[in-house]
Design a protein around this motif. Structure first.
Motif, short mmCIF file in Angstrom:
data_model
loop_
_atom_site.label_atom_id
_atom_site.label_comp_id
_atom_site.label_asym_id
_atom_site.label_seq_id
_atom_site.Cartn_x
_atom_site.Cartn_y
_atom_site.Cartn_z
N ILE A 99 -108.54 78.97 -27.59
CA ILE A 99 -108.67 77.65 -27.57
C ILE A 99 -107.66 76.68 -26.64
O ILE A 99 -107.92 75.81 -26.31
CB ILE A 99 -108.79 77.22 -28.99
CG1 ILE A 99 -109.99 77.79 -29.79
CG2 ILE A 99 -108.88 75.46 -29.14
CD1 ILE A 99 -110.08 77.41 -31.37
N LEU A 131 -108.27 74.97 -23.40
CA LEU A 131 -109.12 73.92 -23.33
C LEU A 131 -107.96 72.78 -23.74
O LEU A 131 -108.26 71.40 -23.22
CB LEU A 131 -110.13 73.81 -24.38
CG LEU A 131 -111.29 74.61 -24.24
CD1 LEU A 131 -112.22 74.88 -25.13
CD2 LEU A 131 -112.11 74.47 -22.91
N PHE A 183 -106.08 71.65 -20.92
CA PHE A 183 -106.97 70.86 -19.73
C PHE A 183 -106.89 69.52 -20.13
O PHE A 183 -106.75 68.51 -19.21
CB PHE A 183 -108.49 71.43 -19.98
CG PHE A 183 -109.34 70.69 -19.15
CD1 PHE A 183 -109.48 70.99 -17.44
CD2 PHE A 183 -110.17 69.81 -19.53
CE1 PHE A 183 -110.30 70.17 -16.79
CE2 PHE A 183 -110.99 69.15 -18.94
CZ PHE A 183 -111.33 69.36 -17.43
N LEU A 184 -107.29 69.02 -21.46
CA LEU A 184 -107.16 67.97 -21.72
C LEU A 184 -105.71 67.09 -21.72
O LEU A 184 -105.58 65.95 -21.46
CB LEU A 184 -107.51 67.70 -23.39
CG LEU A 184 -109.10 67.94 -23.46
CD1 LEU A 184 -109.47 67.83 -25.09
CD2 LEU A 184 -109.99 67.20 -22.88
N THR A 197 -110.69 68.84 -29.08
CA THR A 197 -111.13 70.29 -28.67
C THR A 197 -111.64 70.81 -30.31
O THR A 197 -112.65 71.40 -30.32
CB THR A 197 -110.08 71.07 -28.37
OG1 THR A 197 -109.35 70.51 -27.43
CG2 THR A 197 -110.33 72.56 -28.13
N ILE A 213 -115.55 71.88 -30.71
CA ILE A 213 -115.91 73.35 -30.68
C ILE A 213 -116.64 73.59 -32.26
O ILE A 213 -117.72 74.28 -32.38
CB ILE A 213 -114.89 74.13 -31.01
CG1 ILE A 213 -114.06 74.24 -29.50
CG2 ILE A 213 -114.92 75.71 -31.42
CD1 ILE A 213 -112.71 75.03 -29.25
N LYS A 270 -107.52 82.72 -21.30
CA LYS A 270 -108.59 82.62 -20.14
C LYS A 270 -109.53 83.82 -20.39
O LYS A 270 -110.60 83.88 -20.14
CB LYS A 270 -107.88 82.73 -18.85
CG LYS A 270 -107.21 81.42 -18.49
CD LYS A 270 -106.33 81.75 -17.01
CE LYS A 270 -105.61 80.42 -16.75
NZ LYS A 270 -104.82 80.61 -15.74
N MET A 304 -111.94 82.72 -23.18
CA MET A 304 -112.84 82.10 -22.59
C MET A 304 -113.96 82.59 -21.69
O MET A 304 -115.19 82.37 -21.74
CB MET A 304 -112.39 80.60 -21.88
CG MET A 304 -111.33 79.81 -22.74
SD MET A 304 -112.50 79.08 -24.14
CE MET A 304 -113.42 78.11 -23.15
#
Length: 345
Positions: free
Chosen positions: A47, A50, A53-54, A68, A72, A205, A208
């Motif tokens: 997680i 993500l 990224f934010l 997130t 999810i 990664k 994901m």
């Protein structure tokens, strides 16, 4: 060497051996809890990309975490709400159709046709042997079915624990990493922190990427099985999705199950499904997986196979999932620590 006090030496040795046995016994007893913790930490690392990224979009960490987790958990609840009732209904239909297939005599006709086509393999002696084996092992089969039901209940309870631990680990992952780095001497702390961040990023990664591959397989399976008119397409697509989460053997295992169930819709449907999954596995192996996974972990193919087999043997499905990023972490340490140090000698 002269021993000054043999009694004290023997006592200390005995206590040391006892302490070692106690530690090993405790680890075995806590194996289920350790598995829950490992799975939750693995998901938390998945997680984290993500959230990062934010954060790069100027979200505060706490807001990125909330967004997130809400997305999810909302997607998970929506998926369960949409798929589980349909899957349960189709599973009930599958059981009922199988019972009707047996009661209406179609199963006997099918079996007689097989006996006519393969008289050397299927004959009365083999049938009697199978019947006798079933009669002798029926109590054991019944108890295993009961154990399977208990295992499903325990699995649901374990899933709830893993979800709670995942939320906790995701919220406190930076502080956990900082606390772990504090255990390293200050002179090496920056280097260890850099390696640790690279390893955790690759694990995230990888998680994901594996989820993306499973999602692609599930969606394409649902579309294709619906188009060819296979029975229970949502149930079979769910099987494709969940089995694809297992590296290497997951896709092929789910495909075999789906093709076998497609025989209920007729041999042409099963043949079409078999051809589709043969083509899909090639596309996944040579197109999808390299494009998605090469961004996460860079591990030679032979090492991937060995790592997944070893991890699956030691820790089951969780071991197979963790083995590949673990192998990537070892390769990273070898390339950035061991080899440069050897070159300096």
């Amino acid at each position: 060497m002269k021993i000054q006090n043999p009694f004290r030496l023997g006592l200390i040795g005995t206590l040391g051996v006892g302490l070692g046995i106690l530690i090993l016994t405790s680890i075995v007893s806590l194996s289920t809890i350790i598995t829950y913790i490992g799975a939750a930490l693995f998901l938390a690392l998945g997680i984290e990309p993500l959230i990062a990224f934010l954060e790069r979009r100027r979200f505060p960490r706490w807001l990125a975490l909330i967004v997130t987790l809400v997305v999810i958990l909302g997607a998970f609840v929506a998926l369960v709400w949409a798929i589980v009732p349909v899957a349960v209904d189709q599973a009930s239909q599958l059981v009922q159709n199988t019972i009707n297939w047996v009661n209406d005599g179609d199963a006997e006709k099918w079996f007689l046709s097989l006996q006519h086509q393969f008289p050397g393999v299927i004959n009365d002696s083999n049938i009697n042997a199978v019947t006798q084996w079933l009669q002798q092992n029926l109590p054991d089969i019944t108890s295993k079915v009961l154990q399977t039901g208990i295992g499903i209940v325990q699995g649901i309870f374990g899933a709830i624990i893993v979800i709670i631990l995942t939320i906790y680990f995701t919220a406190s992952l930076p502080s956990i990493k900082r606390a772990a780095y504090q255990l390293v001497p200050a002179s090496r702390r920056a280097r260890v922190a850099d390696l640790g961040d690279q390893i955790t990023d690759s694990v995230g990664k990888y998680v994901m990427g594996q989820f993306a591959l499973a999602l692609v397989n599930g969606l394409l399976s649902a579309i294709f099985l619906t188009v060819i008119g296979a029975k229970f397409p949502i149930l079979l697509a769910s099987i494709a999705f969940f089995f694809s989460l297992i590296p290497l053997v997951g896709t092929i295992t789910g495909s075999v199950i789906i093709v076998a169930v497609c025989f209920l819709s007729g041999p042409p449907t099963a043949i079409a499904a078999a051809i589709y999954y043969l083509v899909y596995m090639q596309v996944e192996a040579y197109v999808l997986s390299p494009r998605i996974m090469n961004r996460a972990v860079s591990v030679p193919g032979a090492l991937v196979v060995v790592a997944a087999l070893a991890g699956g043997t030691l820790l089951g499905i969780l071991g197979a999932l963790v083995a590949i990023p673990f192998a990537a972490a070892i390769l990273l340490i070898v390339k950035q620590v061991v080899i440069p140090r050897q070159n300096e000698l």
